[in-house]
Design an enzyme around this catalytic site. Sequence first.
Site, PDB file in Angstrom:
ATOM      1  N   ASP A   1      -5.400  -6.506   6.007  1.00 42.76           N
ATOM      2  CA  ASP A   1      -6.605  -5.823   5.546  1.00 42.76           C
ATOM      3  C   ASP A   1      -7.662  -6.846   5.144  1.00 42.76           C
ATOM      4  OD1 ASP A   1      -8.410  -3.993   4.586  1.00 42.76           O
ATOM      5  OD2 ASP A   1      -7.165  -3.286   2.938  1.00 42.76           O
TER       6      ASP A   1
ATOM      7  N   ASP B   1     -11.052  -8.308   7.654  1.00 42.55           N
ATOM      8  CA  ASP B   1     -12.429  -8.157   7.175  1.00 42.55           C
ATOM      9  C   ASP B   1     -13.147  -9.504   7.158  1.00 42.55           C
ATOM     10  OD1 ASP B   1     -12.245  -5.454   6.910  1.00 42.55           O
ATOM     11  OD2 ASP B   1     -12.034  -5.436   4.741  1.00 42.55           O
TER      12      ASP B   1
ATOM     13  N   ASP C   1      -3.141 -18.177   2.203  1.00 40.74           N
ATOM     14  CA  ASP C   1      -4.295 -18.859   1.623  1.00 40.74           C
ATOM     15  C   ASP C   1      -4.864 -19.891   2.582  1.00 40.74           C
ATOM     16  OD1 ASP C   1      -1.860 -20.117   1.272  1.00 40.74           O
ATOM     17  OD2 ASP C   1      -2.172 -20.637  -0.833  1.00 40.74           O
TER      18      ASP C   1
ATOM     19  N   TYR D   1       0.814  -1.208   0.000  1.00 38.89           N
ATOM     20  CA  TYR D   1       0.000   0.000   0.000  1.00 38.89           C
ATOM     21  C   TYR D   1       0.852   1.264   0.000  1.00 38.89           C
ATOM     22  CZ  TYR D   1      -4.102  -2.884   1.123  1.00 38.89           C
ATOM     23  OH  TYR D   1      -5.105  -3.813   1.092  1.00 38.89           O
TER      24      TYR D   1
ATOM     25  N   LYS E   1       3.365 -15.412   2.865  1.00 38.19           N
ATOM     26  CA  LYS E   1       3.326 -16.194   1.624  1.00 38.19           C
ATOM     27  C   LYS E   1       4.771 -16.539   1.256  1.00 38.19           C
ATOM     28  CE  LYS E   1       0.993 -18.025  -1.829  1.00 38.19           C
ATOM     29  NZ  LYS E   1       0.188 -19.248  -1.633  1.00 38.19           N
TER      30      LYS E   1
END
Length: 356
Positions: A247, A251, A223, A142, A191
């Site tokens: 993020d 959620d 994942d 980001y 990851k």
Amino acid sequence: MEYQIALIRGDGIGPEIVDSAVRVLGKVGEKYGHTFRCTPYLAGGCAIDETGVPLPEETVAACKAADSVLLGAVGGPKWDQNPAGLRPEKALLGLRAAMGLYTNLRPAKLYPALAGDCPLRPDIVANGFDMVIVRELTGGIYFGERGRREGKYGPEAYDTEAYSVMEVERIARVAFETARKRRRHVTSIDKANVLETSRLWRETVHRVAADYPDVTCTDMLVDNAAMQLVRNPAQFDVVVTSNMFGDILSDEASQITGSIGMLPSSSLGDGTRGLYEPIHGSAPDIAGQDKANPIATILSAAMMLRYSFSLGEEAAAIEAAVDRVLNAGWRTSDIAGEGAAAIGCTAMTDKIIGEL
């Protein structure tokens, strides 16, 4: 004790839910002998309307000078067509940067009284779940280099993921310190089978873990983490991960609690000063109608007492009052269920204050 709190009421339902939290803080102060001096400042869409910018310098200075900041919500369709630099959400990014807030703490808990609202099967959440997601807030993709260029297949866009050892180390220490106050288990999400940034992340987390032999640390690929959150959420205690992964996963975690209107959050830096806010938006469709659920903001105020002011007993009193109100069957419309009676924002706040 006396504490100075900067209030960012913001837009939509923001003023209603912040005022509810201020009322609860007033009751806590009365009960425990504290004084909370709350001063409102502009940020978000209302600031654009009044000053022409989403984050006035006066607000930045006040937030940096206060002991902590309590924020409601910003944004709404009124400002959706504004240019990027004049969007209400720029106020949040600006405040985080100005205050040096690199850690986002987001608890996700299934309240027994709301178990029926959880979208997961009853057998999966029979024993509930209670986790905290520790998200790195000011680094990663980001905030990396980005742009557009001519590529192999023509015009393309790019965003760059980058993390320094320092950035990973400091967020890892927040996670381990948080775990020491809970069930002493950290799950680090990355990851590392694909990304070099994740391999650095994992190496650094493992090195920090050596300083916390009393805390169990396990790795999980992102994942798999997404699957495990809906397969067995009770396995998680403290989750630490990067900006983008955090993020997305936070959620997902919010949805399995049954209502986004219940979840608080805090953004913290190196000191005790933090920014506390509910995770939901400004809900302009119900603004000013006394329909908003104030619980997430009230619980955000409880987090402020615990993390910024070291008032653990007072924070626990607010959380217990919310539990008792829910167990007694009181609901705002977002958690009432089809055909069930609902009370408004003011009445829910009254009930929580009554329990305090």
